[in-house]
Design a protein around this motif. Structure first.
Motif, PDB file in Angstrom:
ATOM      1  N   LEU B 212       5.374  -2.104  -1.167  1.00  0.00           N
ATOM      2  CA  LEU B 212       6.501  -1.807   0.039  1.00  0.00           C
ATOM      3  C   LEU B 212       7.276  -0.788  -0.598  1.00  0.00           C
ATOM      4  CD1 LEU B 212       8.225  -4.210   2.338  1.00  0.00           C
ATOM      5  CD2 LEU B 212       9.648  -2.839   0.902  1.00  0.00           C
ATOM      6  N   GLU B 231       7.818   7.474   1.888  1.00  0.00           N
ATOM      7  CA  GLU B 231       7.270   5.900   2.173  1.00  0.00           C
ATOM      8  C   GLU B 231       5.741   5.832   1.937  1.00  0.00           C
ATOM      9  OE1 GLU B 231      11.449   4.131   4.107  1.00  0.00           O
ATOM     10  OE2 GLU B 231       9.442   4.155   5.216  1.00  0.00           O
ATOM     11  N   ILE B 235       3.006   4.157  -1.126  1.00  0.00           N
ATOM     12  CA  ILE B 235       1.973   2.945  -0.961  1.00  0.00           C
ATOM     13  C   ILE B 235       0.840   2.937  -1.702  1.00  0.00           C
ATOM     14  CG2 ILE B 235       1.152   1.094   0.846  1.00  0.00           C
ATOM     15  CD1 ILE B 235       4.147   1.329   0.904  1.00  0.00           C
TER      16      ILE B 235
END
Ligand SMILES: Cc1cc2nc3c(=O)[nH]c(=O)nc-3n(C[C@H](O)[C@H](O)[C@H](O)COP(=O)(O)OP(=O)(O)OC[C@H]3O[C@@H](n4cnc5c(N)ncnc54)[C@H](O)[C@@H]3O)c2cc1C
Ligand code: FES
Ligand code: FES
Lengths: 161, 292
Positions: B212, B231, B235
């Motif tokens: 996360l 982001e 991951i």
């Protein structure tokens, strides 16, 4: 003119006064109460010269309205020296260490530091520098102010707080 | 440097405050801590007819843990976040960020609701709220609604708040114990508004891969901006140093800062890169990762 009656406890004395709603706490202290120890540098929150204690905590009096202080306790630099004229340990330490030159910023430093030393009686140099980061001094270069705070913290510890 | 004249109103309850707002609309302005508004009034950049002081409204100052988030009342002061065991335990990112707000004297008076409503793109709390995908509870005379941070912040100092609405509560999602986090910024002097700031949260899986990632930057766009492309990129990747360089590069490409007297656009862009790397490195370390 829009006005309102407020009651504040200033340096231990209860005062009831009628003020314009738009009057800043700083102007109330200086002009209405004639306590001119509190200085005004920038009048928009940047320099810290106007710092006073609001209910015991350091705050900028140029960023408060007098009406917002209704019912609160305000302490200014005039509250520090004793009746007999002897100086508060912070004032003495500033004097001993040449921590002021023109003195314009000094009341703001005092009131910031009274609160700070109550919270943190034995600060490191780094903590002192952070504590005074919101107060500008154009004369001293801060080094002697830091020294003075170190002396004052020791003096206050001897006094027992 | 004196405010123009205004009528001063001091409601004691939320209902009373909301009724004033409903009746007075655009002629009224809320004052909470005053740490952003009073300079604006002093310089007469704003001259409201009515000033509604919500400082004495009952029941708007609290920090509670509720299903997965910290619910923080609008009147909670910055200093109360600093001192709160709940914040330290459930949202240490917020604790790390709040220490960067101005100086002690400012944190003494400034409020969480005021900071969110003021929506300065360099402010710390909006950046943390954006990174964590937090929410804002808005109240008006007819009821309440909850908005996601990304719906709330519209542009520089502008939010979706209507003249008859006020912020009642701000909700910061809780960070899991296993997660690593970091808040980092560069300002010209201690206590100044950030040139750029970055908030990061990272969780790793048992293979030391990123499971996360939450990342947002302030001071780089007109609103606090979630670095979503970075982001997504993170991951599933193994958490090591080679990752940082690429993530920082991506972050700096995804923002569009303006230059001003305090820092040029290209300097801010390069700060986004550096601070993204630093924040991720710290967050990964705190999550128990290998990066050093
Ligand atoms: C010298 C200095 C340095 C600072 N440095 C920083 C910094 O580094 N980082 C940072 O984030 N901030 C900084 N600030 C600003 C500070 O954090 C303020 O406290 C904050 O931005 C506003 O909070 P306030 O309660 O004082 O709001 P106020 O000044 O009272 O209000 C600000 C605005 O929000 C509106 N408002 C307030 N409460 C509500 C509500 N509940 N619902 C709807 N609208 C509302 C008001 O109408 C107004 O438009 C600094 C301020 C100063 C003076
Ligand atoms: S006069 Fe208040 S901070 Fe400068
Ligand atoms: S002593 Fe002159 S400004 Fe500080």
């Amino acid at each position: 003119m829009k006005t309102m009656e407020i009651t504040v406890t200033v340096n231990g004395k209860k005062r009831t006064e009628t003020v314009e709603t738009r009057m800043l706490l700083s102007d109330f202290i200086r002009e209405q109460l004639r306590l001119t120890g509190t200085h005004l540098g920038c009048e928009h929150g940047v320099c810290g010269a106007c710092t006073v204690l609001v209910n015991g905590k350091a705050a900028r009096s140029c960023l408060m309205l007098a009406v917002q202080a209704d019912g609160f306790a305000i302490d200014t630099v005039e509250s520090l020296a004793r009746e007999d004229g002897s100086l508060h340990p912070l004032q003495q330490a500033f004097s001993d260490n040449h921590a002021l030159q023109c003195g314009f910023c000094t009341p703001g430093f005092m009131m910031t530091l009274v609160d700070f030393l109550q919270e943190n009686p034995n600060p490191s140099e780094g903590e002192i520098r952070e504590a005074i980061s919101g107060n500008l001094c154009r004369c001293t270069g801060y080094a002697n102010i830091v020294k003075a705070v170190e002396q004052a913290s020791q003096a206050l510890a001897k006094q027992g707080g | 440097m004196k405010p123009a004249s205004f009528e001063y109103l001091r409601p004691a309850s939320l209902e009373e405050a909301l009724q004033y707002l409903a009746d007075l609309g655009e002629d009224a302005k809320i004052i909470a801590g005053g740490q952003s508004l009073i300079p604006v009034l002093n310089m007469r950049l704003s001259t409201p007819k009515y000033l509604i002081d919500i400082g004495r409204v009952e029941g708007l100052s609290y920090i509670r843990e509720e299903d997965g988030y910290l619910a923080i009342g609008a009147l909670t002061r910055h200093v109360e976040l600093e001192q709160s065991p709940l914040v330290a335990k459930h949202c240490p990112l917020l604790l790390e960020a709040v220490k960067w707000i101005g100086h002690a004297q400012i944190r003494q008076r400034g409020t969480v609701g005021g900071s969110i409503a003021h929506a300065d793109p360099s402010a710390e709390l909006p950046c943390v709220l954006a990174a964590l995908r937090g929410e804002i509870v808005i109240a008006h005379a007819d009821g309440e609604e909850t908005l996601a941070a990304e719906e709330f912040f519209l542009t520089y100092l502008l939010t979706s708040l209507q003249p008859d609405q006020m912020i009642k509560e701000v909700r910061f999602p809780v960070i899991s114990n296993a997660a690593g986090y970091a808040f980092t910024e560069v300002a010209r002097r201690h206590g100044d508004f950030a040139l750029v700031e970055v908030a990061a949260v990272v969780e790793l899986n048992e293979n030391q891969e990123i499971a996360l990632a939450r990342l947002a930057a302030g001071g780089a766009n007109p609103v606090p901006c979630v670095l979503e492309s970075v982001e997504d990129f993170l991951i599933g990747k193994a958490a090591d140093n080679s990752l940082l360089e690429e993530a920082g590069e991506m972050a700096s490409e995804s923002v569009d800062p303006d230059g001003d007297l305090h820092g040029s656009a290209s300097y801010r862009r390069s700060l986004v890169k550096t601070l993204t790397k630093r924040a991720l490195q710290t967050a990964i370390q705190r999550a128990g990762g290998i990066s050093r």
